[in-house]
Write a protein that holds these residues in place. Structure first.
Motif, mmCIF file in Angstrom:
data_model
loop_
_atom_site.group_PDB
_atom_site.id
_atom_site.type_symbol
_atom_site.label_atom_id
_atom_site.label_comp_id
_atom_site.label_asym_id
_atom_site.label_seq_id
_atom_site.Cartn_x
_atom_site.Cartn_y
_atom_site.Cartn_z
ATOM 1 N N CYS A 17 -27.909 22.253 -31.196
ATOM 2 C CA CYS A 17 -26.573 21.825 -30.776
ATOM 3 C C CYS A 17 -25.444 22.788 -31.151
ATOM 4 O O CYS A 17 -24.466 22.908 -30.411
ATOM 5 C CB CYS A 17 -26.246 20.446 -31.356
ATOM 6 N N ASP A 18 -25.553 23.449 -32.272
ATOM 7 C CA ASP A 18 -24.463 24.298 -32.745
ATOM 8 C C ASP A 18 -25.067 25.532 -33.417
ATOM 9 O O ASP A 18 -25.296 25.544 -34.624
ATOM 10 C CB ASP A 18 -23.586 23.513 -33.725
ATOM 11 N N ASN A 19 -25.304 26.559 -32.620
ATOM 12 C CA ASN A 19 -26.070 27.701 -33.104
ATOM 13 C C ASN A 19 -25.364 29.026 -32.825
ATOM 14 O O ASN A 19 -24.156 29.047 -32.538
ATOM 15 C CB ASN A 19 -27.465 27.679 -32.480
ATOM 16 N N CYS A 20 -26.109 30.110 -32.855
ATOM 17 C CA CYS A 20 -25.534 31.443 -32.652
ATOM 18 C C CYS A 20 -24.892 31.592 -31.269
ATOM 19 O O CYS A 20 -23.872 32.268 -31.117
ATOM 20 C CB CYS A 20 -26.601 32.516 -32.869
ATOM 21 N N HIS A 21 -25.469 30.945 -30.263
ATOM 22 C CA HIS A 21 -24.891 30.991 -28.923
ATOM 23 C C HIS A 21 -23.534 30.276 -28.903
ATOM 24 O O HIS A 21 -22.619 30.694 -28.186
ATOM 25 C CB HIS A 21 -25.828 30.318 -27.913
ATOM 26 N N SER A 22 -23.413 29.217 -29.687
ATOM 27 C CA SER A 22 -22.153 28.477 -29.760
ATOM 28 C C SER A 22 -21.062 29.321 -30.403
ATOM 29 O O SER A 22 -19.892 29.274 -29.989
ATOM 30 C CB SER A 22 -22.357 27.195 -30.572
ATOM 31 N N HIS A 23 -21.429 30.086 -31.413
ATOM 32 C CA HIS A 23 -20.482 30.998 -32.082
ATOM 33 C C HIS A 23 -19.935 32.022 -31.088
ATOM 34 O O HIS A 23 -18.719 32.252 -31.008
ATOM 35 C CB HIS A 23 -21.213 31.691 -33.236
ATOM 36 N N VAL A 24 -20.810 32.631 -30.290
ATOM 37 C CA VAL A 24 -20.386 33.607 -29.289
ATOM 38 C C VAL A 24 -19.517 32.931 -28.223
ATOM 39 O O VAL A 24 -18.496 33.482 -27.794
ATOM 40 C CB VAL A 24 -21.608 34.282 -28.632
ATOM 41 N N SER A 25 -19.905 31.734 -27.822
ATOM 42 C CA SER A 25 -19.142 30.993 -26.809
ATOM 43 C C SER A 25 -17.727 30.708 -27.284
ATOM 44 O O SER A 25 -16.766 30.831 -26.509
ATOM 45 C CB SER A 25 -19.849 29.676 -26.480
ATOM 46 N N LEU A 26 -17.580 30.350 -28.550
ATOM 47 C CA LEU A 26 -16.244 30.082 -29.090
ATOM 48 C C LEU A 26 -15.379 31.339 -29.034
ATOM 49 O O LEU A 26 -14.197 31.277 -28.673
ATOM 50 C CB LEU A 26 -16.343 29.573 -30.530
ATOM 51 N N ALA A 27 -15.959 32.481 -29.374
ATOM 52 C CA ALA A 27 -15.206 33.734 -29.310
ATOM 53 C C ALA A 27 -14.729 34.010 -27.881
ATOM 54 O O ALA A 27 -13.570 34.393 -27.666
ATOM 55 C CB ALA A 27 -16.070 34.885 -29.815
ATOM 56 N N LEU A 28 -15.602 33.800 -26.913
ATOM 57 C CA LEU A 28 -15.226 34.014 -25.512
ATOM 58 C C LEU A 28 -14.128 33.045 -25.083
ATOM 59 O O LEU A 28 -13.211 33.417 -24.337
ATOM 60 C CB LEU A 28 -16.445 33.859 -24.608
ATOM 61 N N ASN A 29 -14.198 31.813 -25.548
ATOM 62 C CA ASN A 29 -13.165 30.831 -25.219
ATOM 63 C C ASN A 29 -11.826 31.201 -25.835
ATOM 64 O O ASN A 29 -10.771 31.076 -25.199
ATOM 65 C CB ASN A 29 -13.588 29.440 -25.700
ATOM 66 N N LEU A 30 -11.848 31.657 -27.069
ATOM 67 C CA LEU A 30 -10.606 32.003 -27.768
ATOM 68 C C LEU A 30 -9.903 33.193 -27.123
ATOM 69 O O LEU A 30 -8.665 33.259 -27.115
ATOM 70 C CB LEU A 30 -10.900 32.300 -29.244
ATOM 71 N N MET A 31 -10.682 34.124 -26.588
ATOM 72 C CA MET A 31 -10.067 35.280 -25.916
ATOM 73 C C MET A 31 -9.825 35.004 -24.433
ATOM 74 O O MET A 31 -9.304 35.857 -23.710
ATOM 75 C CB MET A 31 -10.941 36.535 -26.064
ATOM 76 N N ASN A 32 -10.188 33.780 -23.996
ATOM 77 C CA ASN A 32 -10.021 33.373 -22.598
ATOM 78 C C ASN A 32 -10.616 34.425 -21.667
ATOM 79 O O ASN A 32 -9.970 34.865 -20.707
ATOM 80 C CB ASN A 32 -8.538 33.155 -22.280
ATOM 81 N N TYR A 33 -11.855 34.796 -21.976
ATOM 82 C CA TYR A 33 -12.486 35.887 -21.233
ATOM 83 C C TYR A 33 -12.632 35.538 -19.760
ATOM 84 O O TYR A 33 -13.114 34.474 -19.402
ATOM 85 C CB TYR A 33 -13.866 36.211 -21.826
ATOM 86 N N ASN A 34 -12.177 36.463 -18.914
ATOM 87 C CA ASN A 34 -12.229 36.308 -17.460
ATOM 88 C C ASN A 34 -11.485 35.050 -17.009
ATOM 89 O O ASN A 34 -11.886 34.377 -16.054
ATOM 90 C CB ASN A 34 -13.686 36.278 -16.976
ATOM 91 N N ASP A 35 -10.415 34.735 -17.756
ATOM 92 C CA ASP A 35 -9.570 33.564 -17.453
ATOM 93 C C ASP A 35 -10.358 32.252 -17.503
ATOM 94 O O ASP A 35 -10.076 31.313 -16.756
ATOM 95 C CB ASP A 35 -8.904 33.704 -16.078
ATOM 96 N N GLN A 36 -11.334 32.191 -18.380
ATOM 97 C CA GLN A 36 -12.134 30.981 -18.534
ATOM 98 C C GLN A 36 -12.199 30.584 -20.009
ATOM 99 O O GLN A 36 -12.244 31.444 -20.886
ATOM 100 C CB GLN A 36 -13.555 31.198 -18.010
ATOM 101 N N SER A 37 -12.196 29.293 -20.245
ATOM 102 C CA SER A 37 -12.292 28.793 -21.616
ATOM 103 C C SER A 37 -13.276 27.629 -21.698
ATOM 104 O O SER A 37 -13.111 26.712 -22.502
ATOM 105 C CB SER A 37 -10.915 28.348 -22.121
ATOM 106 N N ASN A 38 -14.286 27.682 -20.834
ATOM 107 C CA ASN A 38 -15.290 26.607 -20.793
ATOM 108 C C ASN A 38 -16.689 27.129 -21.112
ATOM 109 O O ASN A 38 -17.685 26.584 -20.637
ATOM 110 C CB ASN A 38 -15.281 25.916 -19.431
ATOM 111 N N TYR A 39 -16.749 28.189 -21.913
ATOM 112 C CA TYR A 39 -18.063 28.721 -22.289
ATOM 113 C C TYR A 39 -18.741 27.784 -23.275
ATOM 114 O O TYR A 39 -18.097 27.214 -24.156
ATOM 115 C CB TYR A 39 -17.914 30.109 -22.917
ATOM 116 N N ASN A 40 -20.041 27.620 -23.112
ATOM 117 C CA ASN A 40 -20.843 26.848 -24.060
ATOM 118 C C ASN A 40 -22.183 27.565 -24.224
ATOM 119 O O ASN A 40 -22.423 28.605 -23.591
ATOM 120 C CB ASN A 40 -21.036 25.404 -23.574
#
Length: 209
Positions: free
Chosen positions: A142-165
């Protein structure tokens, strides 16, 4: 852009040279400066697997046993603008420049221009996500290394998206990644092929008994 736009104030062109405040700056020198600046910018994006430097990249390495059985499942991290890897390595711990489970075998270099506030926004997002996960329990489902990377992408609003999981990040990485080297390819797939060979041999010889 002409060479004269580099100079402010009074300037004169004389004999193919620009005179400014009594000093002579040739057009060739200006061109050289631009070339050096361009090279420095290109070098800052250069992947250096020997030093484990992957600027603006998501990186991946195999997990013992799990990847041997399901080769698409592994451990993920994200690197800073300087290429230093941060990965959620365990409960309340985010590793820096020492990726858990070994050096990356696959990577996906992203476009920093798609991160809000560019280089600064990228580094701030990676740092903030890492600080957050230093206070979280690791949960492989549920909350692993992929989640950590997803949060970083959300915080930087990568590609104008903030729904990474974890699932979306996994899929994007799987379809866009590259192998670091042929050795990285072998390290990823060879254990799986050996397991398949062993299972096949067991099934084959068990039928002959």
């Amino acid at each position: 852009m002409t060479a004269t736009t580099f100079l402010s104030g009074e300037s004169k062109r004389r004999g193919g040279k620009i005179i400014y405040d009594g000093h002579c700056l040739t057009l060739l020198s200006v061109y050289h400066i631009l070339t050096v600046v361009k090279k420095v910018m290109q070098d800052s994006l250069q992947i250096d697997s020997k030093r484990s430097r992957f600027p603006y990249s998501i990186v991946w390495t195999p997990l013992p046993v799990i990847t041997w059985i399901i080769p698409f499942i592994g451990h993920m991290g994200i690197a800073t603008s300087g290429g230093i890897i941060r990965d959620f390595a365990g409960p309340y711990f985010v590793s820096e420049d020492n990726m858990a489970f070994g050096e990356p075998t696959k990577y996906w270099q992203l476009d920093v221009a798609l991160a809000a506030n560019g280089k600064r926004g990228w580094d701030e997002a990676v740092s903030s996500a890492s600080s957050t996960y230093c206070h979280r329990m690791h949960n492989i489902f549920c909350d692993n290394c992929h989640s950590h990377v997803s949060l970083a992408l959300n915080l930087m609003n990568y590609n104008d998206q903030s729904n990474y999981n974890m699932f979306k990040t996994f899929c994007l990485f799987t379809f866009n990644c590259k192998y670091v080297s042929f050795y990285g390819f072998l390290k990823t797939w060879l254990p799986f092929l050996i397991v398949i060979a062993i299972i096949t041999a067991i099934v084959y010889f068990s039928r002959g008994i």
